[in-house]
Design a protein around this motif. Sequence first.
Motif, PDB file in Angstrom:
ATOM      1  N   TRP B  20       0.799  -1.226   0.000  1.00 49.74           N
ATOM      2  CA  TRP B  20       0.000   0.000   0.000  1.00 49.74           C
ATOM      3  C   TRP B  20       0.835   1.281   0.000  1.00 49.74           C
ATOM      4  CZ3 TRP B  20       0.265  -3.809   3.589  1.00 49.74           C
ATOM      5  CH2 TRP B  20       0.802  -3.502   4.836  1.00 49.74           C
ATOM      6  N   ASN B  24      -1.576   5.726  -3.716  1.00 45.24           N
ATOM      7  CA  ASN B  24      -1.849   7.066  -3.224  1.00 45.24           C
ATOM      8  C   ASN B  24      -2.320   7.023  -1.781  1.00 45.24           C
ATOM      9  OD1 ASN B  24      -1.210   8.662  -5.493  1.00 45.24           O
ATOM     10  ND2 ASN B  24      -3.138   8.062  -6.473  1.00 45.24           N
ATOM     11  N   SER B  25      -1.934   8.024  -1.033  1.00 45.13           N
ATOM     12  CA  SER B  25      -2.387   8.130   0.353  1.00 45.13           C
ATOM     13  C   SER B  25      -2.477   9.602   0.686  1.00 45.13           C
ATOM     14  CB  SER B  25      -1.419   7.424   1.297  1.00 45.13           C
ATOM     15  OG  SER B  25      -0.139   8.010   1.214  1.00 45.13           O
ATOM     16  N   VAL B  31      -6.184  13.678  -0.544  1.00 45.03           N
ATOM     17  CA  VAL B  31      -5.222  12.725  -1.104  1.00 45.03           C
ATOM     18  C   VAL B  31      -4.694  13.342  -2.398  1.00 45.03           C
ATOM     19  CG1 VAL B  31      -4.918  10.457  -2.153  1.00 45.03           C
ATOM     20  CG2 VAL B  31      -6.337  10.709  -0.101  1.00 45.03           C
ATOM     21  N   ASP B 250       3.066   8.599   9.619  1.00 41.85           N
ATOM     22  CA  ASP B 250       3.132   8.670   8.170  1.00 41.85           C
ATOM     23  C   ASP B 250       4.528   8.820   7.571  1.00 41.85           C
ATOM     24  OD1 ASP B 250       0.416   8.451   7.660  1.00 41.85           O
ATOM     25  OD2 ASP B 250       0.056  10.559   8.031  1.00 41.85           O
ATOM     26  N   CYS B 287       3.170   6.101   4.834  1.00 44.59           N
ATOM     27  CA  CYS B 287       2.515   6.741   3.708  1.00 44.59           C
ATOM     28  C   CYS B 287       3.533   7.668   3.048  1.00 44.59           C
ATOM     29  CB  CYS B 287       1.370   7.608   4.197  1.00 44.59           C
ATOM     30  SG  CYS B 287       0.222   6.724   5.221  1.00 44.59           S
ATOM     31  N   ASN B 289       2.672  10.856   1.343  1.00 48.61           N
ATOM     32  CA  ASN B 289       1.582  11.730   0.917  1.00 48.61           C
ATOM     33  C   ASN B 289       2.013  12.775  -0.104  1.00 48.61           C
ATOM     34  OD1 ASN B 289       0.015  10.341   2.717  1.00 48.61           O
ATOM     35  ND2 ASN B 289       0.056  11.923   4.302  1.00 48.61           N
ATOM     36  N   LYS B 293       6.700   7.965  -4.320  1.00 47.41           N
ATOM     37  CA  LYS B 293       6.646   6.727  -3.526  1.00 47.41           C
ATOM     38  C   LYS B 293       7.941   5.908  -3.566  1.00 47.41           C
ATOM     39  CE  LYS B 293       2.171   7.736  -3.669  1.00 47.41           C
ATOM     40  NZ  LYS B 293       1.508   8.431  -2.590  1.00 47.41           N
ATOM     41  N   GLY B 384      -5.105   3.174  -3.986  1.00 52.17           N
ATOM     42  CA  GLY B 384      -5.076   4.061  -2.832  1.00 52.17           C
ATOM     43  C   GLY B 384      -5.687   3.332  -1.658  1.00 52.17           C
ATOM     44  N   TRP B 385      -5.759   3.988  -0.530  1.00 49.67           N
ATOM     45  CA  TRP B 385      -6.274   3.353   0.678  1.00 49.67           C
ATOM     46  C   TRP B 385      -7.726   2.908   0.513  1.00 49.67           C
ATOM     47  CZ3 TRP B 385      -4.676   5.628   5.956  1.00 49.67           C
ATOM     48  CH2 TRP B 385      -3.279   5.520   6.079  1.00 49.67           C
TER      49      TRP B 385
ATOM     50  N   ARG D  28      -9.038   9.734   7.904  1.00 45.49           N
ATOM     51  CA  ARG D  28      -8.366   9.327   6.668  1.00 45.49           C
ATOM     52  C   ARG D  28      -8.677   7.871   6.319  1.00 45.49           C
ATOM     53  NH1 ARG D  28      -2.273   7.599   8.111  1.00 45.49           N
ATOM     54  NH2 ARG D  28      -2.537   7.284  10.337  1.00 45.49           N
TER      55      ARG D  28
END
Lengths: 387, 387, 387, 387
Positions: B20, B24-25, B31, B250, B287, B289, B293, B384-385, D28
């Motif tokens: 994950w 995207n996060s 987001v 995060d 994450c 954000n 990544k 994404g999440w 979130r």
Amino acid sequence: MTTEAVKNALRRQEIELPSWAFGNSGTRFKVFPQPGVPRSPEEKLADAAVVHKLTGVAPSVALHIPWDKVDDYAKLAAYAKEQGVRLGAINSNVFQDNDYMLGSVTNPDPRVRRKATDHLLECVDIMDATGSRDLKLWFSDGTNYPGQDDIRDRQDRLAEALKEVYDRLGDDQRMLLEYKLFEPAFYTTDVPDWGTSYAHCLELGPKATVCIDTGHHAPGTNIEFIVAFLLRVGKLGAFDFNSRFYADDDLMVGAADPFQLFRIMNEIIRADALDPDRGIAFMLDQCHNIEPKIPAIIRSVMNVQEATAKALLVDRDALREAQQEGDVLGANAALMDAYNTDVRPLLADLRSEQGLDPNPIAAYQRSGYFEQIAHDRADGQQAGWGA
Amino acid sequence: MTTEAVKNALRRQEIELPSWAFGNSGTRFKVFPQPGVPRSPEEKLADAAVVHKLTGVAPSVALHIPWDKVDDYAKLAAYAKEQGVRLGAINSNVFQDNDYMLGSVTNPDPRVRRKATDHLLECVDIMDATGSRDLKLWFSDGTNYPGQDDIRDRQDRLAEALKEVYDRLGDDQRMLLEYKLFEPAFYTTDVPDWGTSYAHCLELGPKATVCIDTGHHAPGTNIEFIVAFLLRVGKLGAFDFNSRFYADDDLMVGAADPFQLFRIMNEIIRADALDPDRGIAFMLDQCHNIEPKIPAIIRSVMNVQEATAKALLVDRDALREAQQEGDVLGANAALMDAYNTDVRPLLADLRSEQGLDPNPIAAYQRSGYFEQIAHDRADGQQAGWGA
Amino acid sequence: MTTEAVKNALRRQEIELPSWAFGNSGTRFKVFPQPGVPRSPEEKLADAAVVHKLTGVAPSVALHIPWDKVDDYAKLAAYAKEQGVRLGAINSNVFQDNDYMLGSVTNPDPRVRRKATDHLLECVDIMDATGSRDLKLWFSDGTNYPGQDDIRDRQDRLAEALKEVYDRLGDDQRMLLEYKLFEPAFYTTDVPDWGTSYAHCLELGPKATVCIDTGHHAPGTNIEFIVAFLLRVGKLGAFDFNSRFYADDDLMVGAADPFQLFRIMNEIIRADALDPDRGIAFMLDQCHNIEPKIPAIIRSVMNVQEATAKALLVDRDALREAQQEGDVLGANAALMDAYNTDVRPLLADLRSEQGLDPNPIAAYQRSGYFEQIAHDRADGQQAGWGA
Amino acid sequence: MTTEAVKNALRRQEIELPSWAFGNSGTRFKVFPQPGVPRSPEEKLADAAVVHKLTGVAPSVALHIPWDKVDDYAKLAAYAKEQGVRLGAINSNVFQDNDYMLGSVTNPDPRVRRKATDHLLECVDIMDATGSRDLKLWFSDGTNYPGQDDIRDRQDRLAEALKEVYDRLGDDQRMLLEYKLFEPAFYTTDVPDWGTSYAHCLELGPKATVCIDTGHHAPGTNIEFIVAFLLRVGKLGAFDFNSRFYADDDLMVGAADPFQLFRIMNEIIRADALDPDRGIAFMLDQCHNIEPKIPAIIRSVMNVQEATAKALLVDRDALREAQQEGDVLGANAALMDAYNTDVRPLLADLRSEQGLDPNPIAAYQRSGYFEQIAHDRADGQQAGWGA
């Protein structure tokens, strides 16, 4: 619960007073002496007896060794009885000897560990003499700098000392293991949280239980969760009550966050654990750095009583029904209704029924006791933490 | 430890990547989508394989169900193998269904609890298919308001669900129970601290161990103490690595407090628990954000490597000697000497010896991979999440 | 910056030592006495001079009145000069008199306020005698209980006292107003945060500036932000350096979070504010409760030097370019590259060039100074906070 | 204060409702949709009007742009009036556009800064149309990683944007500058604390004042101190009310710490600043993630009323006398007496006198409004943060 049932529960409540709260205390910056402060364990007991006489709910007094060291503990117990109170938990002190700079039972030096453990064993001897049930253990042990000592070795040393003391306990004696996030140790503390205390108690056996000091947690810790959890697993032994806004543990219980105190007592009532027979000791452990000691302690006792009364007033059926239905606002409202109730009239009634003054603070102020001790105790060495 | 011994230990180190982290996060506010983000479990695996190829230390990838749900897990495992990685821990998700508003396995409604437990059991089925050893459990369960639900009842429900899942585990499978102080629950969380996780794991048995997420503690919590404690009692199962300055979890591991990461790894080395054979899973859970990544994950892996190398360099004999002698400054200095060492040259050497580019970030930037995925993945639904 | 430029900047760096760090200190639970502790202001100066002799970077010593009260301050200044150091900031003390139990300059009693303000004015007299530039004001004033005193009235009283003292300052004298979240006050503190200090300094005028004690903030406070902000508005006057893991302010600067210290120094370098001519005083203010004082202070000085060297090594052009481009990882990497550099060889070189031993700690240990003072100072009253 | 005087003060109290609290919100991890949630600004106003109709104390509704963007604001204002409420503060939103990933008015890219500032200016245009007095500014701007951007440059950019917007304000318009410790930025926030907001407001001029969001502080921050301080210097403009146990700002005001809310309102009453004429806006700013929106908002309004009533009941003469005498326990008791009073009967009376139902929650539940909107709003897009 009917008003009468609430009163009955409150009639059986007991709050233990700490002898040291009657002595001078302070911060690392300054201890401000106060008039009338006791100069001996006996004078502390006399002051505590006044609190009990006025509130009817504080029949026992915890001792701190060596602050309350005497030659004859049986005699001290008799003196207490005479005053109308009894001796309660014995608190050990392994943090005020030069030898303990780097720890007591977790010190890297085996000689110091021996000395510290011997002190704990001596405390059990004193319990035998006083008839106390509880040995309260708070260790200031820890380190100030990363690397200073081995975290894991210190746990081994701690476990070893606890085992030796545990094995020395009599059939009717218990060990209460307190935890504290930090202070005086500033990097690691050897018993920093309830998990550590619980794990050691579990390993030791049924006579070892956790003591929750309400001022000893990291910011944001949910204390009532810990209360509920330990009640569920049968390992809650005692409370040290006090309150705080920051990282200290000095203020009168209920002074900083009365709603938190209510939530804690709510878990006690939820688990039907208020009655002394249930074996949970409700003790104060606080300082009165700038306010007069005796009325501050009376106020603290009343704060606990008020929180307890509110918790008893919670409509448990309505609460449970709303919880079961997932009615978030309804369940919250059921709790808040009790909290928002002014229970002072109920407590005043109860006191009147018990033959007490409905207003213990006013009664104390009228009693002339403070003027008397301020006069009588003008000479001599006032008791304090370093005494 | 000789440089060669340090390198040998580092050669055997393994860090697990979370699928994950490639998607995207964001925060509850927004987001921010990024170019090249994967659209499928396969594309996440492909990205993770790039990280492993460049660092040589990240051979496995954790899945999150249902975010990584596929029809054929054996096929997914085969695809991973093809890419040069393997499937790692299976992460359950019981927090993103409308039914879970008031909890999953601790919900007051038995129907919801059944549904949640069934999902956990399904995750074990997936583990059977993927050959994963670890089931990672994080429960967002808790309450937002005092009174909302019964704290103790929720523990009973939790214990019941955990027991059912535990009993379903195969001989070579484990359960990792994560804890978190708060969020998304804002008043009580059902597994808020290591003590709660530990107590449940102890009750469950040897296949249940604690997972420490480095971002899930109250302010001021000493994480390395928890590491040392759990290693001592044999109940540390895994890390979820990340970092934070405040209450979030995060940021890239090592970004907020590299000294803390070093102290954590120091306890691992102290207990000789780095080797994969020792059974502790070192996973990232973070994450990205606002930063790209893949390079963020490469950087995170390198941060863990650097902290590990420093911990390996600690002169254990000098440290222990100073500790035994009560030499506070000497012991601290022994630890700090290692921390203050620049281990980047050693790691660059190691990579060269392993046939890797000494600078994985630069190698990634030169590789053209980002430009490729930014182009290839322009269409479709980015992971994404909430995916 | 070239290595030579870095060294040149470091050559001009000055760190002020607090006289009281050489005396005994402790927590509210216990002060552990140490061998060789000074018994007089002169002995503190002698010890401080040793630190300066070994590090070359600590030429001045702050005094604390009345702890360092002498009859003849000119003579004390001459003695300091003889030892190779000079007298620095004068620190007032309005927290250790029984009159100050409910506050000093903010006390509800005008008599106590007068007494406290008079003490501050006396400190300016002393500055006239010692030639000190800076008056450092820390007020322990505050309240312990809601309602105890009027928050706003106390601000009025504070403003009035500050004004009187400000008006007494000479042309070359300054006032440094320190803030602290809490302790010894446990509910309100009258100068709890930088905003309060800044607002008062702004009202007072250009001779009043803020003093940042790195241990005096709420958990999670971003100290380097405050540094950057105050530098931007020209109101940063001084630092009191120390470090902490929790709520204390006792540990050696850089011991708890060396990365934070680097980030703070990075803002100083960013604003070109390191040079003594820029008017910012870099002072230590810490305790050494369990570690030997002199080597702890040497270590603290070295920690500040190392953080400064790393901050000087930041590639400012690369950093700025990455920042401008929104390259999050690149900008972070530019900063971390400097932080991850081992600057100890550079500092060892610099010391050698300055005719100093490259390893001040080892040089101190070889010097026999400790053995000498432990022997010479065996009798008499050791200096401490309560002295 | 007599009961009648208390009631008179309460009759003039006004609490502003946030339009967004009626929409869906979440964390979130998940937004849980609720039945009956509004689909348009008009429906939000209709819901708010219900709250006002039942409580009599919430006559205005704050808008959030662009969440509440409409073509014709005059028409929206007319619709509000028809419903029995008026439009209140305009809240800008510069955190939900992809361009704002690295900041809005403090973004390193001048194009993004321009866009953000233009949005703020547009908000003033809307104020002209709605007749709103207040522009509320909250900036999510900040950085996630050390080095990511220059802290000081961002302050320059912030000051520049604020100046441009300030200069655009009409004679009867104001700017409220909110601060927040962290989130969504995780390392630096450009307006993190009241000091930063105050400093900018001071530089801007009399039309700029500080907005205190009760959920935006570091752990342990004494909010009532900030209230008292800003009232003293005339720079308190507004409150965003909510509550929290941890780092979030989501719960109903008064839910987490009712005593804190009382202490805040106590400073308001102490400064005679409750009356709307005094220019302080009392606004709610909270989410209702798991509880039904409308009754949660009614409850929040009642919580503020109850805290206000208690603060009005403080015996100011007794309090002041005890404070002046240094009677710590007496002064605390004077405050606590008011807090411990059950003011619900007084408020029920007041409502009856105003022709309202004494129990607004029960009245709402009986009204059938919820069933109506749950039915009527079954289709369409529910409003939410991302709407």
